[in-house]
Design a protein around this motif. Structure first.
Motif, short mmCIF file in Angstrom:
data_model
loop_
_atom_site.label_atom_id
_atom_site.label_comp_id
_atom_site.label_asym_id
_atom_site.label_seq_id
_atom_site.Cartn_x
_atom_site.Cartn_y
_atom_site.Cartn_z
N LYS A 165 0.86 -1.18 0.00
CA LYS A 165 0.00 0.00 0.00
C LYS A 165 0.89 1.23 0.00
N ALA A 166 0.60 2.15 -0.92
CA ALA A 166 1.52 3.25 -1.19
C ALA A 166 1.46 4.36 -0.16
N PRO A 167 2.62 4.71 0.42
CA PRO A 167 2.67 5.83 1.35
C PRO A 167 2.37 7.17 0.66
N LEU A 168 2.64 7.26 -0.65
CA LEU A 168 2.43 8.53 -1.35
C LEU A 168 0.96 8.85 -1.46
N ASN A 169 0.13 7.84 -1.80
CA ASN A 169 -1.26 8.16 -2.12
C ASN A 169 -2.27 7.10 -1.70
N GLY A 170 -1.86 6.11 -0.94
CA GLY A 170 -2.81 5.15 -0.41
C GLY A 170 -3.41 4.17 -1.40
N THR A 171 -2.87 4.11 -2.62
CA THR A 171 -3.35 3.12 -3.58
C THR A 171 -2.59 1.80 -3.37
N ILE A 172 -3.05 0.76 -4.05
CA ILE A 172 -2.24 -0.45 -4.12
C ILE A 172 -1.19 -0.13 -5.18
N THR A 173 0.07 -0.42 -4.89
CA THR A 173 1.07 -0.14 -5.91
C THR A 173 1.76 -1.41 -6.35
N THR A 174 2.12 -1.45 -7.62
CA THR A 174 2.90 -2.55 -8.14
C THR A 174 4.07 -1.90 -8.86
N GLY A 234 -5.41 7.20 -19.55
CA GLY A 234 -4.53 6.27 -18.83
C GLY A 234 -4.17 6.78 -17.44
N TYR A 235 -3.79 8.05 -17.37
CA TYR A 235 -3.46 8.64 -16.05
C TYR A 235 -4.66 8.60 -15.12
N ALA A 236 -5.83 8.97 -15.68
CA ALA A 236 -7.02 9.09 -14.83
C ALA A 236 -7.46 7.73 -14.29
N THR A 237 -7.25 6.68 -15.07
CA THR A 237 -7.78 5.38 -14.65
C THR A 237 -6.72 4.44 -14.08
N SER A 238 -5.46 4.85 -14.12
CA SER A 238 -4.41 3.99 -13.58
C SER A 238 -4.68 3.68 -12.12
N ASN A 239 -4.49 2.42 -11.75
CA ASN A 239 -4.82 2.01 -10.39
C ASN A 239 -3.87 2.54 -9.34
N ARG A 240 -2.69 3.01 -9.77
CA ARG A 240 -1.78 3.52 -8.74
C ARG A 240 -1.57 5.02 -8.85
N GLY A 241 -2.40 5.71 -9.63
CA GLY A 241 -2.23 7.14 -9.80
C GLY A 241 -1.41 7.45 -11.03
N LEU A 299 -10.80 -3.33 -7.45
CA LEU A 299 -11.61 -3.71 -6.29
C LEU A 299 -10.95 -3.28 -5.00
N TRP A 300 -9.66 -3.48 -4.96
CA TRP A 300 -8.90 -3.10 -3.76
C TRP A 300 -9.04 -1.60 -3.52
N LEU A 301 -8.90 -0.82 -4.60
CA LEU A 301 -9.01 0.64 -4.49
C LEU A 301 -10.38 1.05 -3.94
N LEU A 302 -11.44 0.41 -4.46
CA LEU A 302 -12.79 0.75 -4.01
C LEU A 302 -12.93 0.44 -2.52
N ARG A 303 -12.37 -0.68 -2.11
CA ARG A 303 -12.40 -1.04 -0.69
C ARG A 303 -11.64 -0.03 0.15
N ALA A 304 -10.58 0.53 -0.44
CA ALA A 304 -9.75 1.48 0.30
C ALA A 304 -10.40 2.85 0.36
N GLY A 305 -11.52 3.04 -0.34
CA GLY A 305 -12.24 4.31 -0.25
C GLY A 305 -12.15 5.18 -1.48
N PHE A 306 -11.43 4.74 -2.51
CA PHE A 306 -11.41 5.49 -3.77
C PHE A 306 -12.74 5.25 -4.49
N THR A 307 -13.13 6.21 -5.33
CA THR A 307 -14.37 6.04 -6.11
C THR A 307 -14.11 6.45 -7.56
N GLY A 308 -15.15 6.31 -8.38
CA GLY A 308 -15.04 6.74 -9.77
C GLY A 308 -14.69 8.22 -9.89
N ALA A 309 -15.05 9.02 -8.88
CA ALA A 309 -14.75 10.45 -8.91
C ALA A 309 -13.24 10.70 -8.91
#
Lengths: 625, 162
Positions: A83-92, A458-465, A555-565
């Motif tokens: 889990k990313a310290p920069l932005n709270g996403t799942i990062t790979t 691509g930027y907008a929908t990337s799972n890690r920002g 799915l992980w992002l949605l669970r973490a509180g991110f949304t389509g917005a």
């Protein structure tokens, strides 16, 4: 398991000092292949998405793929999943070099690090012997010195080391994990997670081998794969000749090179007072490059080994120069040159290389660092912050500020404390969140989304920002690989991005470098994966695996509180037209692409994967909520 | 006829394809630890180079072997370990001045580069033609060039010390 995978996972609990070897979940391996996919699957299962990234409960997964450690061209990669310290996403976060293959040779597909060590430690893996060793004497040291000291200490010249520098120790939110001195799992701040765990390094020495399920098929497939890469002008000429920096000139001429914190999209003397040609791949080759360097098994060798003459050292002295300054270092890559040079408007190659070497030695992501500095420079020029706050003049184009702030940020000194938090937090703190150029909290890389419409999606929908590596549509929109699309058009871009994101997922999972995508297609990868693993994947299986991985991360992002917005871009890209150059007048028209993209993905209008899509991908048991 | 691997260090990118190819021949897996050609990486000097048996004329490994378990392949001139005869005494490992004869940890017998019987896998795999097969029977012109470079650097270093 007959080949490709080693079938074993190493689990280390730093809180308890426990080390366990467990069998690999073969059902997951089949569906998620390895690397990014398998790492994300384990992470999804084991980590609460609402965890604090610095908490002991966050885990750090190093995952290889079935092709890692084989002789398949570019089979060098491993992924860091956390889990990313920069932005709270799942990062790979992906890296090459030799460390990933070494982990395979030691007999492990993955290393899962849990908990937090009470004291600084490093992990030594010598085949089956795994030990947690004290690292207090290494704490505070840069990457070069850490590698040297560990190598001396364990007495194995061939040991491969992944470590953090001072940036990771100081929890800089975009700290990187460095391996083999110059290779970085760079983005999202994975190095800070390692720092929070008090884990200075993971040293690996492996003497075992990677078996291949169908040797005869394998040899044929890998020669064919190499031929494909040799036939592509990008992988046989562009990258070997100039490295990734070949793009500086290309992207500048396309008017897609973000300059001065994305106020401009081209670096020409009469527009910006700076010249991209001074920091281009051609300049790098003519004046700085000593030789090409390859990662493990790579037949492209895009790595540049460079050297800066004494003059550079005098002009940009900082108190703790990197260990290798007078010798040689790797880079700068295109992204480094852009972030440290173009975004900050510093067209001084000596300074860019110095800052780049410093980032490597301190273990810091130059993209996020350069972008954060550029945001600070814009605030400084607009008078939102002054010398009182910054401690030194911070105008665009200042080479001295660039080098000084690289050090200050990694060591969290003075204004560096603010920069170390990343551009989003920085801009919010000083009251100008609109100057943060990124998405989902991560700074954008080097392609202007107004000039290359598909990249915006691509930027907008990337799972890690804000990231170029999960759907690199620049390939089609600028380079014309495998076919050329108009970068200013939005038509067909939703389909392009989805396809690229899915195939990228499959490549990232296989353990091979994304650059093979310049010279080959997924159908070239298919026989390699089948021969290595003995599984009979079809092309459709691979695309499905990629799609499965992308949806799992979502799915992980949605669970973490991110949304389509959160699938959006900064106002500047949506409303402020590019002022000069071939892309003059362009803004990103995300609204023309995003609804179609959701539809193609089988997601709802709110950006959530539909029940049917999840069922199709076998993810229905993992619904958000 | 005598052949040897010609190695041009300036062309090496450190990619390890040679080690992978050699280990595949030795073990049927990708296992660099079993490779008979080794790539050495000197990061501070930005220097990389593969290194293996020169198939030298004097061949101390062969001379020292008490059971005549190292012979010469008449076609390639390679010095070859005859595994059936080898007793694993390791005298060849000790005698080789270049450190390119080994004792295999799995078979406990001597092992060294045999030029793959004439078509060396490492040379085939090398993407930059850093490793090629060369006639080494006369002239040795390429080793002479390397030797002069090394000796020039050595002279430079001595001058630096003075």
């Amino acid at each position: 398991m007959s080949g490709g995978w080693t079938g074993r996972v190493l689990r280390v609990d730093l809180s308890r000092g426990e080390i366990r070897v467990e069998p690999l979940r073969t059902d997951w391996a089949r569906d998620f292949i390895g690397g990014r996919g398998l790492g994300a699957r384990y992470f999804f299962e084991e980590v609460d998405p609402r965890v604090d990234p610095f908490a002991p409960e966050n885990k750090l997964i190093f995952a290889t793929g079935p092709l890692t450690g084989t002789n398949a061209s570019c089979g060098a990669r491993y992924m860091v999943v956390t889990k990313a310290p920069l932005n709270g996403t799942i990062t790979t976060s992906n890296s090459g070099g030799h460390w990933g293959p070494a982990l395979k040779f030691a007999g492990y597909d993955m290393l899962i690090v849990e908990g937090r060590a009470p004291e600084p430690v490093y992990l030594l893996i010598c085949d089956d012997q795994v030990t947690i060793r004290p690292a207090r004497h290494l704490w505070g040291k840069g990457v070069w010195e850490t590698e040297e000291k560990i190598r001396d200490e364990v007495g194995l010249p061939e040991v491969r080391i992944a470590s953090i520098g001072q940036a990771g120790e100081n929890l800089v939110r975009f700290a990187a994990i460095m391996n083999d001195l110059h290779r970085a799992a760079g983005r999202n701040g994975v190095g800070a997670v390692m720092g929070a765990k008090n884990l200075k390094a993971v040293a690996v020495w492996g003497t075992g081998g990677v078996p291949i399920a169908r040797p005869r098929d394998w040899m044929e497939a890998q020669w064919q794969f190499r031929r494909r890469l040799r036939e592509s002008p990008v992988t046989s000429e562009g990258l070997p000749q100039f490295g990734t920096a070949v793009l500086v000139h290309v992207i500048n001429e396309s008017g897609a090179l973000p300059t001065k914190n994305w106020q401009l999209a081209r670096m020409k003397p009469d527009e910006t007072g700076s010249d991209a040609e001074k920091i281009s791949g051609e300049t790098l080759k003519a004046e700085y490059t000593i030789r090409n360097k390859a990662c493990f098994a790579c037949t492209i060798a895009c790595g540049r080994v460079t050297h800066v003459s004494e003059g550079g050292k005098v002009r940009h002295a900082v108190t703790t120069s990197p260990r290798n300054w007078n010798l040689a270092g790797e880079g700068p890559e295109y992204e480094n040159i852009w972030a440290l040079g173009c975004d900050t408007n510093v067209d001084d190659m000596d300074a860019v290389i110095k800052a780049s070497f410093l980032c490597n030695d301190y273990g810091m992501d130059p993209i996020s660092f350069g972008a954060t500095l550029a945001a600070a420079m814009e605030m400084y020029e607009k008078g939102y912050i002054d010398d009182q706050i910054t401690g030194m003049p911070l105008p665009f184009g200042s080479a001295d500020a660039l080098v000084a702030m690289t050090e200050a940020t990694a060591l969290r000194r003075g204004f560096g404390k603010e920069l170390a938090e990343g551009a989003k937090r920085l801009c919010e703190k000083f009251g100008h969140p609109e100057l943060f150029m990124g998405s989902k909290g991560m700074e954008f890389p080097a392609y202007d989304a107004r000039a290359i419409q598909g990249m915006g999606l691509g930027y907008a929908t990337s799972n890690r920002g804000g990231c170029h590596l999960k759907g690199y549509s620049v390939k089609a929109e600028i380079l014309g690989v495998p076919y050329k699309m108009d970068p200013h058009a939005t038509k067909g871009k939703a389909e392009l991005q989805k396809k690229l994101q899915d195939s990228t997922g499959a490549i990232d999972a296989s353990g091979i470098c994304l650059f093979v995508g310049f010279g080959s297609e997924l159908d070239d990868l298919l026989p390699l994966l089948n021969a290595a693993t003995g599984v009979d994947y079809t092309l459709d299986d691979l695309l499905k695996a990629g799609e499965r991985i992308f949806n799992l991360e979502r799915l992980w992002l949605l669970r973490a509180g991110f949304t389509g917005a959160d699938d959006t871009l900064p106002e500047r890209l949506l409303k402020e037209p590019i002022p000069y150059g071939p892309s003059k007048g362009e803004v990103n028209r995300l609204h023309e692409m995003l609804p179609e993209y959701y539809r193609l993905r089988g997601w709802t209008e709110q950006g959530e994967p539909s029940a049917e899509k999840l069922a199709e991908l076998g993810l229905d048991k993992l619904r958000a909520g | 006829m005598a052949t040897a691997l010609r190695i041009d260090p300036d062309k090496c990118t450190g990619c390890m394809q040679c080690e992978l190819a050699c280990s595949w021949v030795q073990t049927g897996q990708f296992q660099p630890s079993a490779s008979l050609i080794k790539v050495f990486i000197f990061d501070e000097q930005a220097a990389y180079t593969p290194y293996t048996c020169f198939q030298c004329n004097e061949a101390w490994c062969m001379t020292v072997c008490p059971v005549n378990a190292i012979g010469v392949n008449p076609v390639t001139g390679a010095k070859v370990v005859l595994e059936d005869a080898c007793v694993g005494c390791a005298l060849c490992v000790i005698a080789c001045p270049f450190g390119t004869a080994y004792l295999s940890p799995s078979t406990h017998k001597a092992t060294k580069c045999d030029l793959c019987g004439g078509e060396p896998a490492c040379a085939m795999a090398c993407p930059t033609e850093c490793i090629t097969v060369a006639d080494s029977s006369n002239g040795q012109e390429w080793t002479a060039r390397l030797a002069s470079q090394v000796s020039a650097r050595f002279q430079e270093m001595l001058q630096g010390l003075a």
